[in-house]
Design an enzyme around this catalytic site. Sequence first.
Site, PDB file in Angstrom:
ATOM      1  N   HIS A  70      46.195 -10.531 -47.678  1.00  0.00           N
ATOM      2  CA  HIS A  70      46.269  -9.722 -46.449  1.00  0.00           C
ATOM      3  C   HIS A  70      47.682  -9.269 -46.110  1.00  0.00           C
ATOM      4  O   HIS A  70      47.856  -8.391 -45.282  1.00  0.00           O
ATOM      5  CB  HIS A  70      45.711 -10.523 -45.271  1.00  0.00           C
ATOM      6  CG  HIS A  70      44.215 -10.681 -45.316  1.00  0.00           C
ATOM      7  ND1 HIS A  70      43.362  -9.945 -44.520  1.00  0.00           N
ATOM      8  CD2 HIS A  70      43.418 -11.468 -46.078  1.00  0.00           C
ATOM      9  CE1 HIS A  70      42.114 -10.286 -44.773  1.00  0.00           C
ATOM     10  NE2 HIS A  70      42.112 -11.213 -45.714  1.00  0.00           N
TER      11      HIS A  70
ATOM     12  N   ASP B 154      54.610  -5.409 -42.636  1.00  0.00           N
ATOM     13  CA  ASP B 154      53.251  -5.822 -42.258  1.00  0.00           C
ATOM     14  C   ASP B 154      52.296  -5.422 -43.371  1.00  0.00           C
ATOM     15  O   ASP B 154      52.414  -4.323 -43.922  1.00  0.00           O
ATOM     16  CB  ASP B 154      52.839  -5.100 -40.963  1.00  0.00           C
ATOM     17  CG  ASP B 154      51.999  -5.988 -40.050  1.00  0.00           C
ATOM     18  OD1 ASP B 154      51.270  -6.847 -40.569  1.00  0.00           O
ATOM     19  OD2 ASP B 154      52.074  -5.810 -38.820  1.00  0.00           O
TER      20      ASP B 154
END
Length: 470
Positions: A157, A365
């Site tokens: 992720h 991110d």
Amino acid sequence: MGRLVVVSNRVAVPRRGEVPSAGGLAVALADAFARRGGLWFGWSGTVAPDAPDVVRRARRSGVDYAVMDLASSEYDGFYLRHSNATLWPLFHFRLGLMQYDRAASETYRAVNRRFAENLLPLLKRDDTIWVHDYQLIPLGAELRRLGARQRIGYFHHIPFPPWAVLSTLPCAGDLIRDLLSYDLVGVQTNRDVAGLQDAMAAGTGMRVRPDGSVRLRGRRTRMAAFPIGIATAEFADLAREQAASGETQRLVTSLTGRSLIIGAERLDYTKGLPERMRAFAALLKRWPEHRGAVTYLQVAARSREDVESYKELKREIERLAGTINGEYADADWTPVRYVGRALPRGTLAGYYRVSHVGLVTPVRDGMNLVAKEYVAAQDPEDPGVLVLSRFAGAAESMPEALLVNPLDAVGVAEALDQALRMPRGERRARHAAIFARLIERDVSGWSADFLRALEGDDPLEDRPATREAA
Ligand code: GDG
């Protein structure tokens, strides 16, 4: 078709009769679980001084849950240290914050082994296993060591840095070799595929084939990007309903006609919060016309408070908010409104819809779902503008956002100024382009794509690394 077995670090077993929590992995997996049934395995979230090595089972809405506790020493070495203080900063390119401790890395591996030992007896021959995130990278290898022959996929992720960064971790070679136990390794973006392939080639000496796979002893490990989405239509509906709520209307009234800039995330150093505060200060300094005319609301949900770097971050942000308010506030205007706790999901959705700018500026991110939720929440007739860091994975599929480098305070301030002045026609055009993509690539499409690729009917060779780039 066999069952779907999902393994994630933390598993929240819904209470009896409770609908699984909105957002997060539960929503992403709901369709797949409903179609084929399945098992969700992981840590219960409970820490006990000497956790007994037992697995607790529960069945909710057609899904079997199996969870185990962690002993205090495991929580410390596996979770706090190796996962949160070593791998998290490393994968986010923050080498200065990375701490390494050999004993903790051994506990990390030992906990992955214990996960594998407890999961193995629950598996059926035709299960498909889907492992999630950096806490569990060695799980596939540990399952193979115990004889598991099922298809196993891994989704990462968070960002995947190239070998020059990853190799600063003393056990990086082991970690990258662990990935070869999976049939499919999924990451968020093309940039992450490049990092992964670089690390794979340099860390193992193996050749990455043109189709993005490597082969070792008869097993082919494929690597590709699967950009995660959100439940777009549901979030848009939620925002529309919530915008009319008393709570949202109280916020609107309190603004007395001023524009609203909003940011919301976990309090984490990857999210660029201090940098963002400095950018807002630069806006007020360089463009005095915004003084008294704009309010910046930052919601920062508490996170990982047991890790020292997070405590420091909290103090720094509180200090910055205070400094900006001390310098610019008037008796009837507070430039920064800082909420240091999580707000309910619906509340945030309503706030997003009535705001003028969504400020999402992580320094790094994997994807960043807040950026996607912000766009989904807007009124298509009169949408707010997204100012987005180019270092969020989401930027790859959102070229119509105002893309910024979060470290350039003046550059972010320029984008804020542009966003606050942007004519309605331009706002609508930019919003429509992003929203169409969010509808097309929502979260149920994401899990279906990954599983199709893992189960073999999707020849990755026939498509570009990400569909969003197509
Ligand atoms: C990891 C990766 C990747 C935030 N504040 C509140 C709140 N949130 C919700 C958001 C969003 C979720 O939490 C956060 O998701 P993100 O994607 O932004 O970030 P991470 O938690 O770091 O997630 C990330 C993601 O995994 C998925 O693959 O995108 O890159 O780091 O849904 O809305 N929710 C509520 N109150 C808050 O104050 N209720």
